[in-house]
Design an enzyme around this catalytic site. Sequence first.
Site, PDB file in Angstrom:
ATOM      1  N   CYS A 129      31.221  72.884   6.749  1.00  0.00           N
ATOM      2  CA  CYS A 129      30.965  72.190   5.481  1.00  0.00           C
ATOM      3  C   CYS A 129      30.151  70.906   5.714  1.00  0.00           C
ATOM      4  O   CYS A 129      30.582  70.011   6.456  1.00  0.00           O
ATOM      5  CB  CYS A 129      32.285  71.866   4.803  1.00  0.00           C
ATOM      6  SG  CYS A 129      32.182  70.687   3.450  1.00  0.00           S
ATOM      7  N   CYS A 134      31.913  67.727   4.597  1.00  0.00           N
ATOM      8  CA  CYS A 134      32.962  67.354   5.554  1.00  0.00           C
ATOM      9  C   CYS A 134      32.373  66.607   6.745  1.00  0.00           C
ATOM     10  O   CYS A 134      32.959  65.627   7.232  1.00  0.00           O
ATOM     11  CB  CYS A 134      33.690  68.605   6.039  1.00  0.00           C
ATOM     12  SG  CYS A 134      34.457  69.577   4.724  1.00  0.00           S
TER      13      CYS A 134
END
Length: 430
Positions: free
Chosen positions: A59, A62
């Site tokens: 991600c 993230c």
Amino acid sequence: MRLLLILALLLLSILKTGNFATANQLKADGKVLELDESNFDSAISSFDYILVDFYAPWCGHCKRLSPQLDEAAPVLAGLKEPIVIAKVNADKHTRLARKYDIDAYPTLMLFMHGVYTEYYGPRKADLLVQYLKKFVAPDVSILSSDAAINDFIEAAGSFFPIYIGFGLNETVISNLAVKYKKKAWFSVAKDFSEDAMVLYDFDKVPALVALHQSYKQQSIFYGPFEDEYLGDFIKQNLLPLVVPLNHETLKLLKDEKRKVVLAITADENEEQSQNLIKFLKAAASANRDLVFGHVGVKQWEDFADKFGVNEKTKLPKMIVWDGEEEYFSVVGIESLDNEDQGSQISHFLEGYKAGRTERKKVKGPSFMEFIHSLIGIRTIYIIVFIVAMMMLIQSVGKDDEPVRDGRRDEIHHAESSVSSEAESSQKKED
């Protein structure tokens, strides 16, 4: 018998050593802890305050958040009431992800004495620290001078509303301060000057002042200081008079029971829209049983579309939204003219309260959003893969020469197998 006793003591020693090692690993030393199924519950019970980042290695959001958490961790660990930051690879540890209904990455959960709430605050390190300090602050701060009041307001920042009780005993608001601790700052000024009274615009005591710094807005409450009336004032002032709706502020309405009077404009930054907001504030002051908000099509077209706004719609459009699946338009006053908008808003509210309305359904999410909300992105990938395999099998069958009966049975068996796998996968995800 003696051998069994020795083995039992040895096993007990190993278990104690294992627990000791786990305790050593879970320290508020300013580093981000890595949690999994083996130590997650232990971490939640070991620390009064812990912010957990549920992330996925692939991600992009993230990856950008990770260094911000690394920077904030030592600052938060150094507070008088430490806050620990931890992370969980939710893509790997799916049991934990399912337990906390994680369906997007990153998702931040704040655990306070074992009770969790989803974190919606800022994610830049310095702002994240300022935001989280709210949760370890005293329920009611005692302020003894004008300087202390200024310092308190500066430290509080602009994320939460601030309540200051001038000449008020802290016991009067202590219960409500505990109830709304996650949503507002509370304080009591024991000593202050007349300059403070002028600055915060109250002329007698006791008085409770509500401040929304980010909206440059304040309200004064002179009593009666009974739980019912005091609670209504605090609850009504958790939101500004008029809420600009966007992805962040929409979360503030999640637990709101009042209906939302919503003005939809072409562009909320235009001068005409700013003038309309002034009229909305006046109406909000007189109608505290409703929440008032506004949104610009230019700023959030997808949201405006849910209420039937398109290029042919006359703007500004006024509706009353229940915060979920329904909204109401007032017959004859769906849109506002540019002249005398204050009177038009008054007529709109009168029509709504008199029941001269038409009930409508909010447009639902897209098909992909609906599927994602029900079963999560991982299941979508599985379904897409299975469908692709079925299409591939069917394609191979069509490209071949006419198939003998035995071969056709094999293909039918393969398709049935794939279908069964799809159903099995769906049941597991559910």
